[in-house]
Write an enzyme that holds these catalytic residues in place. Structure first.
Site, PDB file in Angstrom:
ATOM      1  N   SER A  14       0.688  -1.067   0.058  1.00 25.14           N
ATOM      2  CA  SER A  14       0.068  -0.114   0.050  1.00 25.14           C
ATOM      3  C   SER A  14       0.739   1.294   0.031  1.00 25.14           C
ATOM      4  O   SER A  14       2.183   1.232   0.357  1.00 25.14           O
ATOM      5  CB  SER A  14      -0.848   0.002   1.224  1.00 25.14           C
ATOM      6  OG  SER A  14      -1.628  -1.289   1.348  1.00 25.14           O
TER       7      SER A  14
HETATM    8  N1  SAH Z   1      -1.074  -4.952   4.145  1.00 27.24           N
HETATM    9  C1  SAH Z   1      -0.275  -5.267   2.897  1.00 27.24           C
HETATM   10  C2  SAH Z   1      -1.367  -4.877   1.601  1.00 27.24           C
HETATM   11  C3  SAH Z   1      -1.065  -5.854   0.454  1.00 27.24           C
HETATM   12  S1  SAH Z   1      -2.242  -5.914  -0.990  1.00 27.24           S
HETATM   13  C4  SAH Z   1       1.163  -4.439   2.797  1.00 27.24           C
HETATM   14  O1  SAH Z   1       1.330  -3.651   3.410  1.00 27.24           O
HETATM   15  O2  SAH Z   1       1.755  -4.965   1.801  1.00 27.24           O
HETATM   16  C5  SAH Z   1      -3.419  -6.884  -0.151  1.00 27.24           C
HETATM   17  C6  SAH Z   1      -3.089  -8.411   0.277  1.00 27.24           C
HETATM   18  O3  SAH Z   1      -4.446  -8.879   0.740  1.00 27.24           O
HETATM   19  C7  SAH Z   1      -2.727  -9.229  -0.821  1.00 27.24           C
HETATM   20  O4  SAH Z   1      -1.411  -9.765  -0.473  1.00 27.24           O
HETATM   21  C8  SAH Z   1      -3.748 -10.309  -1.070  1.00 27.24           C
HETATM   22  O5  SAH Z   1      -3.243 -11.461  -1.410  1.00 27.24           O
HETATM   23  C9  SAH Z   1      -4.398 -10.154   0.505  1.00 27.24           C
HETATM   24  N2  SAH Z   1      -5.726 -10.806   0.177  1.00 27.24           N
HETATM   25  C10 SAH Z   1      -7.045 -10.672  -0.605  1.00 27.24           C
HETATM   26  N3  SAH Z   1      -7.856 -11.435  -0.331  1.00 27.24           N
HETATM   27  C11 SAH Z   1      -7.697 -11.984   1.027  1.00 27.24           C
HETATM   28  C12 SAH Z   1      -8.365 -12.743   1.935  1.00 27.24           C
HETATM   29  N4  SAH Z   1      -9.579 -13.201   1.728  1.00 27.24           N
HETATM   30  N5  SAH Z   1      -7.825 -13.129   2.884  1.00 27.24           N
HETATM   31  C13 SAH Z   1      -6.434 -12.691   3.388  1.00 27.24           C
HETATM   32  N6  SAH Z   1      -5.675 -12.257   2.513  1.00 27.24           N
HETATM   33  C14 SAH Z   1      -6.294 -11.591   1.322  1.00 27.24           C
END
Ligand code: SAH
Length: 221
Positions: free
Chosen positions: A70
């Site tokens: 993010s």
């Molecule tokens: N907080 C992260 C943001 C990563 S993007 C950071 O700081 O880098 C969002 C993430 O959510 C992705 O890695 C994706 O695989 C995950 N995601 C999407 N749907 C999900 C679900 N149902 N359960 C767990 N993770 C999920």
């Protein structure tokens, strides 16, 4: 990752992190604790080495598997909201991804739980937390739609992937007085919404327009 990369944090990164913190302050982040954590956490270790030079720009960056780390402003904004009524003791994050948001939160709250559905991201962040000496994060590979019933209730829950509607299990696992923060919507538009549980009532407040990857069903192994 070798030791030289960790030591490479040195002067340059400290200065660039300082610049990022100042920029976030100018953009409206006012919580000094949040800004201090942004100054401390080496964001370049959470992205691919090829992108390390861009790690302190205020932008989202790819982390593989079609996912993104993010934007720092959004991480700071979300963190600021989560601690505005005091420090939540136990927090659940859905979407570990690179682990950066988790590391920022874990620097401020006693216990962080985080769930990721893509195995390589889960594994990589696990190694990174260990390497950085972060010991108050519990991680699970799984589908965040289900939450983490065994560790509930949570004083705060944060989603870093966008659902069309909040999975009901997550509201059930939110403590009274607790906040749930999530980007809600689809590829036509998302808004960051903060929900607060007050007894059986849920208060709702829209924060701003955002753009997160979608929350998906199931686990990818
Ligand atoms: N907080 C992260 C943001 C990563 S993007 C950071 O700081 O880098 C969002 C993430 O959510 C992705 O890695 C994706 O695989 C995950 N995601 C999407 N749907 C999900 C679900 N149902 N359960 C767990 N993770 C999920």
């Amino acid at each position: 990752m070798d030791a030289s990369r960790l030591q490479g944090i040195g002067m340059t990164s400290r200065r660039t992190r300082e610049r990022l913190a100042m920029r976030l302050g100018d953009a409206g982040i006012t919580d000094v604790h949040v800004l201090n954590v942004i100054r401390q956490i080496p964001r370049h270790l959470f992205v691919d080495e090829a992108l390390a030079s861009r790690a302190y720009e205020d932008t989202a960056l790819p982390i593989g598997h079609g996912q993104t780390i993010s934007q720092p402003f959004v991480v700071a904004r979300m963190t600021e909201i989560l601690i505005r009524y005091g420090i939540p003791q136990k927090v659940l994050e859905i979407g570990t991804g690179s682990g950066y948001q988790a590391a920022v939160l874990a620097a401020l709250v006693p216990q962080l739980h985080t769930i990721e559905r893509i195995r390589p991201l889960h594994t990589r962040s696990q190694a990174l937390f260990r390497q950085l000496g972060i010991h108050n994060i519990r991680q699970r590979l799984g589908d965040g739609h289900l939450g983490w019933p065994g560790a509930a209730p949570f004083d705060a829950i944060v989603l870093t992937a966008a659902p069309a509607i909040i999975p009901p299990a997550l509201f059930e696992q939110l403590a009274d007085g607790g906040q749930l923060l999530a980007p809600v919507g689809d590829d036509r538009g998302q808004r960051l919404i903060v929900y607060r549980r007050l007894g059986e009532e849920i208060e709702e407040e829209a924060v701003e327009d955002v753009s997160f990857v979608p929350m998906l069903e199931g686990t990818q192994r």
